[in-house]
Design a protein around this motif. Structure first.
Motif, PDB file in Angstrom:
ATOM      1  N   ARG A   1      18.224  22.660  24.356  1.00  0.00           N
ATOM      2  CA  ARG A   1      17.731  22.854  25.730  1.00  0.00           C
ATOM      3  C   ARG A   1      17.901  21.592  26.554  1.00  0.00           C
ATOM      4  O   ARG A   1      18.363  21.625  27.700  1.00  0.00           O
ATOM      5  CB  ARG A   1      16.262  23.272  25.702  1.00  0.00           C
ATOM      6  N   LEU A   2      17.548  20.442  25.966  1.00  0.00           N
ATOM      7  CA  LEU A   2      17.670  19.182  26.698  1.00  0.00           C
ATOM      8  C   LEU A   2      19.127  18.854  26.988  1.00  0.00           C
ATOM      9  O   LEU A   2      19.459  18.364  28.073  1.00  0.00           O
ATOM     10  CB  LEU A   2      17.025  18.045  25.895  1.00  0.00           C
TER      11      LEU A   2
ATOM     12  N   GLN B   1      21.564  20.933  27.448  1.00  0.00           N
ATOM     13  CA  GLN B   1      22.013  21.803  28.528  1.00  0.00           C
ATOM     14  C   GLN B   1      21.409  21.377  29.853  1.00  0.00           C
ATOM     15  O   GLN B   1      22.069  21.379  30.891  1.00  0.00           O
ATOM     16  CB  GLN B   1      21.655  23.247  28.212  1.00  0.00           C
ATOM     17  N   GLN B   2      20.130  20.977  29.837  1.00  0.00           N
ATOM     18  CA  GLN B   2      19.439  20.593  31.072  1.00  0.00           C
ATOM     19  C   GLN B   2      20.052  19.354  31.697  1.00  0.00           C
ATOM     20  O   GLN B   2      20.241  19.286  32.910  1.00  0.00           O
ATOM     21  CB  GLN B   2      17.958  20.346  30.777  1.00  0.00           C
ATOM     22  N   TYR B   3      20.365  18.345  30.861  1.00  0.00           N
ATOM     23  CA  TYR B   3      20.887  17.084  31.377  1.00  0.00           C
ATOM     24  C   TYR B   3      22.407  17.010  31.336  1.00  0.00           C
ATOM     25  O   TYR B   3      22.991  15.977  31.644  1.00  0.00           O
ATOM     26  CB  TYR B   3      20.280  15.916  30.590  1.00  0.00           C
TER      27      TYR B   3
END
Length: 636
Positions: A69-70, A72-74
């Protein structure tokens, strides 16, 4: 994605529960060192919350999901080591402990939900709806499979989520912020300021002499971490996409002219130009005889609009708008309408909804590229389509060979595919010179590939990435660990940063002198000798014009009439606050969106405090060795 699927509530409180329990407002719940360390017990247990066990498998799955998730987020690869430095291990375990504490409390309170309600909640989840807007069993199965859930496991998780919601609603349902808090928040958001300012450029402080060897060495030692070389990885990749396969097998040569023409005729209006559009008008009639009489009167000169008015057709119902053939749902009306000359009126048409007469008020002709102009593009498109049919079979053959431990290079050679070597890149995709790797960027799914390459090891058997309708296989061949660079390696960067520090220090010192003079009564122009500019209607934390957000924040950090300064690359902004105004507070001053955010914050505080109480009541024990094993840090 599953965090969204697990949202069992459509209301505000349900969102709050998910905010707190599933990672959006996660806090670290001071779990490290709570209770006695597990000296023995299950070899698979990471933590115990009362009688509730958190297993290594649970933690490992949550850890990997959060890493993904991180990343993909950043939009960059977050390595396990970086994640641990960020404290992600504490956050993930804290979330699991929170869930376990709530689950234990639900059991102690003998709460429950019916099977029917669980099923109803899942059926209402938009993530499981098909194209018809209804629950789609195949979609449900596919999403669970893609996210590593069995149906039983997901149903159990959904049930637990609903139980936690009961506790949270009982604790924090209906929470609203007090007036004093609303007024304080209003003052922060509503205040407006004006300021005069000047920009002090780096040129104003003169030349910076070159540093001595001793100064460079001292600066390097004090900032060594700033010049650290990142981890570099080298890996090989083999891409199998429809486009690549079509090119490798020269499938375009097998596409016939007849296939090209047939595809062109089928798609020319949508793919190779603009279809014909017609603005149509329509009048409905009770029977063919009445419609025929009306057509005769229109063709004799009676205006179409007059006939429509006599039939009681409202103007908004008369005009069907400008439409294409494909947009017409009634075949009989469509064929009649698109056979008319511009301005002509049709004979009575028996459509799906009764007898109508149609008029082509205007016609915009189609603009379609000729076949000769697009034939090559169609040939390529059809070749790719043929390749797409072969992808699955070839993928399966390649996977069979990988199971037998055949080298990736040999598999690629026999399949007619190219092995791409991505040489020495960091987790940003940059090479040792700091440039983006062209080899990496040329591969499909480059960012996903980079992320996975930094989440595996040399010699590991990695899952193929599914990208662009095909697959990418990869193998990491070398890992160059992050390290401290020597002064000789980093000297150019050291001197550059040293010079920037010197410039900023001198700019700040000069700015402090000017600020002191302005606060002593001098004008900003006289104190600085620079051209003064003004800015009005400034809003807290919002950039405006030449003033960036940091400068505006500094303007709001001092009293009206006072001076201050803010850093900006290559210069220093010096300002004097000339006014500060505050509109009067009213009950409607807090917007619904802001009120919701404030209510969420209060609810978060309540739930956080409650969970801490539960942890203290049940007791929390952590097996540190199993924790390290689960997140892959046991050897570090």
């Amino acid at each position: 994605m599953l965090q969204g699927m697990r949202n069992a509530s459509k209301g505000l409180l349900g969102k709050v529960v998910l905010f707190v329990l599933f990672g959006l407002l996660i806090v670290s719940f001071a779990i490290w060192g709570i209770g006695d360390m597990l000296r023995g017990g299950s070899r698979n247990t990471v933590a115990m919350v009362g009688k509730t066990e958190i297993t290594m498998e649970q933690l490992r799955a949550a850890w990997q999901n959060e890493l993904q998730r991180l990343s993909q987020q950043y939009r960059t690869v977050i390595t396990p080591a970086q994640a641990r430095e960020m404290g992600l291990d504490a956050i993930v375990l804290g979330r699991l402990v929170t869930e376990a504490a709530m689950d234990q409390e639900a059991r102690d309170m003998k709460l429950g939900v019916t099977d029917a309600f669980v099923v109803e909640t899942i059926a209402a989840d938009p993530n499981f709806r098909g194209v018809n807007g209804q629950f789609d069993r195949a979609r449900f199965t596919e999403v669970l499979r893609n996210n590593g859930f069995s149906e039983a496991a997901f149903l159990a998780e959904q049930r637990n989520t609903l139980l936690r919601r009961q506790i949270s609603e009982g604790l924090a349902g209906g929470v609203t912020t007090p007036t004093a808090m609303n007024q304080a928040v209003y003052r922060v958001n509503a205040e407006r300021r004006a300021a005069s300012w000047v920009a002090l450029p780096a040129a104003a402080i003169g030349e910076i002499a070159a540093p001595s060897d001793e100064a460079v060495k001292s600066f390097f030692e004090s900032r060594k971490a700033s010049f650290r070389a990142p981890e570099f990885r080298t890996f090989n990749a083999v891409a199998l996409t429809p486009a690549a396969l079509a090119k490798a097998k020269n499938l375009a040569a097998a596409v016939t002219d007849a296939e090209i023409r047939a595809h062109y005729e089928k798609t020319k209006e949508t793919a190779w130009g603009t279809p014909e559009r017609r603005r149509l008008q329509q009048i409905s009639f009770p029977d063919e005889a009445t419609a025929k009489a009306a057509v005769e009167s229109i063709r004799a000169g009676k205006p179409f609009e007059t006939v429509a008015k006599e039939r009681g057709v409202a103007e908004k119902d008369l005009d069907l708008g400008e439409v294409t053939r494909a947009q017409m749902v009634d075949p009989a009306v469509r064929d009649a309408a698109f056979a008319l000359a511009p301005g002509a009126v049709s004979d009575p048409v028996k459509g799906n909804f009764g007898v109508v007469v149609v008029r082509a008020a205007s016609v915009t002709p189609a603009a379609i590229k000729p076949l000769a102009e697009v034939a090559d593009a169609i040939r390529t498109e059809l070749a790719v389509a043929k390749a797409r049919e072969e992808i699955t079979a070839l993928h399966d053959r390649i996977e069979d060979q990988r199971i037998n431990a055949r080298p990736l290079a040999e598999i690629a050679r026999d399949a007619g595919l190219t092995v791409v070597k991505v040489e020495g890149v960091d987790n940003q995709g940059k090479d040792r010179r700091g440039a983006q790797s062209t080899a990496l960027l040329a591969l499909p799914g480059a960012q996903e590939l980079l992320r996975d390459a930094f989440n595996t090891d040399v010699g590991a058997d990695n899952e193929a990435l599914n990208v662009d309708g095909g697959y990418v296989w990869f193998e990491v061949t070398n890992v160059e660990a992050a390290r401290d660079r020597t002064l000789a390696e980093a000297r150019a960067d050291v001197e550059k940063l040293w010079r920037e520090d010197q410039v900023n220090a001198k700019l700040m010192a000069r700015a402090d002198e000017i600020v002191k003079k302005v606060d002593g009564g001098a004008t900003l122009a006289a104190a600085s000798g620079l051209a003064v500019k003004t800015a009005s209607d400034l809003r807290r934390g919002q950039a405006t014009g030449e003033l960036d957000a940091d400068a505006v924040r500094q303007i709001f950090a001092i009293p009206a009439g006072k001076a201050g300064s803010a850093s900006k690359p290559g210069q220093r902004i010096i300002f004097q606050v000339t006014s500060a105004t505050m509109p009067p507070y009213t009950a409607s001053a807090i917007s619904p969106q802001l009120a919701e955010q404030m209510n969420l914050a209060l609810t978060d505080d309540l739930l956080t405090s409650y969970v801490r109480i539960l942890q203290n009541r049940f007791g929390v024990s952590i097996n540190q060795q199993n924790l390290r094993n689960a997140i892959g840090s046991a050897q570090q």
